[in-house]
Design an enzyme around this catalytic site. Structure first.
Site, PDB file in Angstrom:
ATOM      1  N   TYR A 135       0.829  -1.206   0.000  1.00  0.00           N
ATOM      2  CA  TYR A 135       0.000   0.000   0.000  1.00  0.00           C
ATOM      3  C   TYR A 135       0.867   1.262   0.000  1.00  0.00           C
ATOM      4  CZ  TYR A 135      -4.697  -2.018   0.713  1.00  0.00           C
ATOM      5  OH  TYR A 135      -5.898  -2.659   0.553  1.00  0.00           O
TER       6      TYR A 135
ATOM      7  N   GLU B 297      -8.452  -4.414   8.683  1.00  0.00           N
ATOM      8  CA  GLU B 297      -7.157  -4.067   9.257  1.00  0.00           C
ATOM      9  C   GLU B 297      -7.343  -3.203  10.487  1.00  0.00           C
ATOM     10  OE1 GLU B 297      -2.925  -1.920   8.054  1.00  0.00           O
ATOM     11  OE2 GLU B 297      -4.626  -1.777   6.703  1.00  0.00           O
TER      12      GLU B 297
ATOM     13  N   GLU C  40      -4.749  10.927  12.810  1.00  0.00           N
ATOM     14  CA  GLU C  40      -5.406  12.155  12.352  1.00  0.00           C
ATOM     15  C   GLU C  40      -6.423  11.841  11.259  1.00  0.00           C
ATOM     16  OE1 GLU C  40      -1.744  13.064  14.438  1.00  0.00           O
ATOM     17  OE2 GLU C  40      -2.143  11.745  12.741  1.00  0.00           O
TER      18      GLU C  40
END
Length: 394
Positions: free
Chosen positions: A130, A246, A381
């Site tokens: 990724y 995940e 965040e």
């Protein structure tokens, strides 16, 4: 929400306890106790997976149709809690918990028949392609190019922070098959053979001195179109489905075990007599209890047939931050011994005596490794943005 176990669930818990007591070897228990990362060394995770696979328990969340045990949500929770309590080593999550469920949801019958049994047995060991330089939490910025050439895609570019790529024989990977327009619209999800010509893996040594993550370079790598999961340019939808798994819950049992170890070590070191330390410990215990309650609420929703959805972002954030707080407490208990690098003494089966108490042997490497918990899987965040938009409606 009733948190009490039924008679059948209590019987299942006793069955799991008896199995773990018999199946977990001293070496596997020691490996679980001395783990310094959420990703276990495959020398211990794969033997444990084979033991569980022989029992039919390697993939608690998988349905029977694909080789799983077909457990209820509560049975999965009980199993995770008992494994944590017994000190079992964790299994590699990339195949069993991440790409496996996505193959079930988006794979062709041929892909399911080929990959799912190999994931269960451990024959295929997966890594996740990724993140890239400049495309971590902003995953839509990825630039690994995949150009169609007949029955193949030709890949050029790189991936970064790829956990266990040096061991993996398979990768699930996001590639860019289209430029222009909305960046998410040009992403495709591929299943790759890590032994393909043109793939090069370069290690990244972490602050803890361990080789867990890597850079992976692709130089005109040919990947069959038959390895595509879902439609071309629709990989963003597949990737979001995977990230729900995940980022999902199930961390509370392990956090509670870690907290118990901290409390025991602090008791031995006399730190529980210090009001300031005791207050921080109690605050962390309250945070873990809150996570457990959140997981129970989501457990009830899952039992009704829904996916984790954006609530998984909340659990990912809370679980990672609680883990970091526990690491900080254990490092405080370690004191001067926390600064002693003891890789040989940490090795399961080692006869090298530790410097300082055994209970704090892994305090520093765990602290250093777990700093990444607020970044991997999407930074905290980003998770808070998701929670604000999709959960709170802000």
């Amino acid at each position: 929400m009733n948190l009490d176990l039924t008679a059948d669930e209590l019987a299942f818990r006793d069955e799991v306890r008896a199995f773990l007591e018999e199946a977990l070897t001293p070496e596997l228990r020691e490996a679980g106790r001395r783990a310094t990362s959420v990703f276990m060394d495959r020398r211990f995770s794969l033997p444990w997976q084979k033991i569980l696979h022989a029992r039919g328990w390697a993939a608690p969340s998988w349905p029977r149709a694909y080789g799983g045990p077909g457990w209820s949500e509560m049975q999965r929770h009980v199993f995770a809690a008992e494994c944590a309590r017994a000190g079992a080593p964790s299994l590699a999550p990339m195949g069993l918990r991440m790409v496996g469920p996505v193959i079930m949801g988006y794979g062709t019958p041929e892909q399911k028949a080929h990959y799912l049994p190999r994931i269960l047995s451990g024959e295929d060991y997966w890594c996740q392609g990724y993140s890239e330089p400049g495309a971590g939490s902003d995953l839509a910025s990825l630039q690994l190019r995949a150009v169609r050439d007949g029955d193949d895609y030709v890949l050029s570019g790189s991936k970064l922070w790829t956990t266990h790529a040096h061991w993996a024989n398979r990768m699930f990977c996001l590639v860019r098959t289209q430029t222009g327009g909305k960046p998410q619209a040009g992403v495709t999800f591929l299943l790759l053979d890590m032994h393909s010509p043109g793939i090069r893996v370069r290690p990244i040594i972490t602050l803890a001195g361990e080789h867990e993550v890597n850079e992976v370079f692709f130089e005109d790598v040919r990947a069959p179109v038959s390895g595509r999961l879902g439609e071309e340019n629709q990989g963003w939808t597949v990737a979001k489905h995977l990230l729900e798994f995940e980022r999902g819950g199930g961390s509370a049992p392990g956090l509670k075990v870690m907290l118990g170890r901290v409390r025991s070590a602090a008791q031995s070191a006399g730190l529980l007599a210090q009001p300031a330390f005791r207050a921080r410990l109690m605050d962390t215990e309250i945070a873990v209890q809150a996570i457990e309650m959140s997981e129970q609420r989501i457990l009830a929703a899952l039992s009704a047939g829904t996916n984790p959805g954006p609530a998984s972002s909340m659990l990912k954030t809370q679980g990672g931050e609680a883990m970091q707080r526990i690491d900080e407490l254990l490092l405080e208990v370690a004191g001067v011994h926390g600064g002693v690098d003891q890789p040989d003494a940490r090795e399961p089966g080692s006869d090298v005596p530790p410097i300082g108490p055994e209970a704090v042997l892994t305090a520093m490497p765990r602290y250093l490794n777990d700093r990444a918990a607020s970044i991997y899987g999407g930074s905290n965040e980003i998770q808070r943005d998701i929670i604000a938009r999709l959960v709170l409606g802000l």
